[in-house]
Design a protein around this motif. Structure first.
Motif: not given
Lengths: 390, 285
Positions: B201-206
């Motif tokens: 989530d830290q790079v994909m910003s789900f």
């Protein structure tokens, strides 16, 4: 490699602490008949005061009178610290005002600031001594105190293993993170293309302001570095992810409607809650591997941890991936009451980590410097269009 | 491409351990370096003397083998307590008899003894190579299996305890034990999945619903690692890369999918490593 550097720094710090504990500062060997000056009466050179303000301090007090706390610090560090009684009167602070603190590994300067801030008091260097009053120090003195602060922060950064090169390397990753966060805002807030453009403009503006603020100024280079590094140490704005998220949150408030901003905030709150739950589950899973918990115990401890959650327990989920012995210093009260006698014996043998780690890149950098997110669905097209028009 | 990635991945995973070793070596040699820097005059040191400077301090052995869990005595004590807990748990779940308990205790103690006998053999070997850089590399190969064992526990698959358990329990007891074991493994697995999705989530910003769907997709597969240890996180990443594209398309945005593909391309290369370390093939829950 960063992991190793951090490990080295952590180990070195531990060794330093150990050495300090084993070799306490030597007591002054004064002549037999000469009564040593009480620390509060002595005068010291400014350089000596600076050095002493940088010394490490551990202090735990429970409602101890302020003057006793000051005396303790003064005696321990062999530095004159005086309370300006008149100034304290003006500030309505009694000499025996109770002080309750628990500080570990602070510099003396940071410890004083921490203690005094609740009383609205300040300290400065006057006539070879540290003087506590209700007035902020004069500019000249402030420079001394500020210099000390600069060195303090630089020391902390050294411990964290963050260096200039890494700060620079964060730039493309930061841009990628920002693109991902923009996509997040777009869908979470159902923002229109115009609103997205407004968000981008606001972020550009904020970045430019930030760059201007970080331009080196005469005699301010060290302080600028400290600002950046202090953020890194706190795992806040110096962390590119947190910086991107904070900047976007600010831009959303400015550019989107109140309803959209509320939706955005809801998503952020859910993200925080999910992160905490994930950390709690992983901590309980670690305990389970060590202590063979029952299903009920797993549930009870998870619930207890979440009810008393402290973000300092787990600054990053990567801690679990990179250190299979990571377990934070969680108070016994939140765990022990759910354990049986054999499990309690194991609990006390589990090393509790105090340190924090700063991770760079996705999962601590296992993808190197690769930028995972190149897409910004709207922006590149719009830029091309503008160029064509020109 | 895949073979290059595999090599890179393996290199990363193994180097992590080696770098740790180097870090400790660097610390061991730190005092000497500091002294040299303090001295104003630097003498020429004969080559033979330089070669003899490869010295590994004894205390590093425990750090490498036990991975920061403490020294041999402390870990042995912890294993003893874990054996007691294992048997108590079986007693609660399956109502095992005194004879069964005795057999399991005996088997568990046998595992602990065998393991620490092997550690002592390794320690002897370390004493022989600690000053010899060339032989030290060979010794390092022998250390790695111990790291896996201490990460996964003393009573796992292949242990005397595990074999005795299979031979001692009645079919009814075995069913009760397996049900509780499945529940435990499911909990362990879910915690790992949630951590991996949190990191991703830290790079994909789900968004929240995307995070939850990803967790559900993995958990609902009911395919767990064969062994649980420190590389679970890599296994879950690998499993993520095995999910059907169509299912991901149902709830991920196009830019997210593109970024995910970059992750998948790399983590697919983990397969040989995960197999050789016993995490793959997966087992059905």
């Amino acid at each position: 490699m960063l992991f190793v550097l951090l490990l080295l720094c952590h180990f070195a710090l531990a060794q330093e602490k150990k050495r300090t504990a084993e070799n306490p500062p030597p007591q002054k060997q004064d002549a037999k008949n000469e009564k040593p000056a009480a620390p509060a009466e002595k005068k010291l050179e400014p350089k000596v005061i600076q050095r002493k303000l940088r010394a490490r301090t551990d202090l735990t007090t429970e409602k101890l009178p302020l003057q006793e706390v000051v005396k303790k610090l003064s005696e321990f560090h062999e530095i004159p610290i005086r309370l300006d009684k008149e100034a304290l009167k003006k500030a309505n602070v009694a000499l025996d005002a109770p002080v309750t603190v628990n500080i570990q590994n602070y510099t003396l300067s940071a410890a004083l600031k921490h203690i005094l801030k609740d009383f609205g008091l300040h300290f400065g260097v006057v006539d070879g001594a540290v003087v506590i009053s209700n007035m902020p120090p004069e500019p000249e003195e402030q420079a001394v105190v500020a210099d000390v602060a600069v060195v303090e922060e630089a020391r902390v950064v050294q411990q964290m293993g963050v260096n200039e090169a890494q700060q620079l390397q964060q730039t493309p990753q930061y841009q990628a993170l920002l693109r991902a966060e923009l996509n997040f805002a777009k869908h979470a807030c159902q923002a229109t293309p115009e609103q997205m453009q407004a968000l981008r403009d606001e972020l550009d503006h904020a970045n430019k302001n930030q760059q201007n603020q970080n331009q080196p100024q005469p005699n301010a280079g060290a302080r600028n570095r400290v600002v950046v590094r202090r953020q890194a140490v706190q795992g806040q704005a110096g962390d590119p992810l947190q910086l991107a998220r904070n900047q976007l949150a600010g831009a959303v408030k400015k550019c989107l409607s109140a309803e959209q901003a509320a939706r955005f905030q809801e998503e952020l709150d859910q993200r925080t809650a999910d992160g905490r739950r994930s950390a709690a589950l992983n901590l309980v899973a670690r305990l389970d591997r060590e202590m063979i918990l029952s299903a009920t115990q797993r549930d009870q401890i998870t619930e207890s941890l979440l009810a008393h959650w402290n973000d300092a327990w787990c600054s990053s989920l990567q801690m679990f991936m990179y250190n299979d012995q990571f377990f934070p210093a969680i108070p016994d009260a939140h765990v022990v009451k759910f354990l049986n006698e054999t499990q309690k014996k194991i609990w006390v043998t589990i090393p509790k980590n105090q340190g924090q780690m700063f991770f760079n890149g996705f999962m601590g950098g296992i993808f190197g410097e690769e930028v995972l997110w190149n897409e910004d669905e709207d922006a590149p097209v719009k830029q091309k269009e503008v160029k064509t028009e020109q | 491409m895949h073979s290059r990635l595999t090599t890179m991945t393996l290199t990363f995973l193994l180097l992590r351990r080696v770098l740790l070793a180097i870090a400790v070596l660097a610390l061991a040699g730190g005092a000497a370096v500091a002294r040299a820097q303090d001295d104003e005059e630097v003498e020429d040191i004969p080559q033979a003397e330089v070669q003899q400077q490869f010295v590994v301090a004894d205390e590093n052995f425990d750090q490498w083998v036990f991975g920061g869990r403490g020294n041999a005595a402390a870990i042995r004590k912890r294993f003893d307590s874990q054996l007691v807990l294992q048997v108590e748990e079986l007693e609660r779940m399956c109502g095992i008899s005194e004879v069964q308990k005795k057999k399991l205790h005996l088997a568990g103690r046998g595992d602990i003894k065998r393991l620490f006998d092997q550690v002592e053999e390794l320690r002897k070997k370390f004493q022989l190579v600690k000053n010899d850089q060339n032989k030290f590399n060979e010794f390092w190969q022998d250390v790695q299996p111990f790291q896996v064992v201490f990460s996964q526990g003393a009573f796992g698959p292949g242990s005397f305890f595990d074999k005795t358990l299979k031979n001692t329990l009645s079919s009814e007891q075995s069913a009760s034990f397996q049900a509780a074991d499945r529940e435990r493994r499911a909990f362990q697995y879910r915690s790992t999945v949630e951590a991996v999705i949190g990191m991703l989530d830290q790079v994909m910003s789900f968004r929240a619903d995307q995070r939850h769907k990803l967790v559900d997709l993995l958990v609902e597969r009911k395919k767990l690692p064969r062994a649980f240890g420190q590389y679970n996180y890599y296994l879950v990443l690998y499993q993520l890369s095995q999910l059907q594209e169509e299912k991901l398309k149902e709830f991920l945005d196009e830019p997210q999918l593109k970024a995910m593909h970059k992750v998948f391309n790399q983590v697919r290369g983990y397969e040989p490593f995960l197999k050789s370390n016993g995490y793959l093939p997966e087992v059905e829950l």
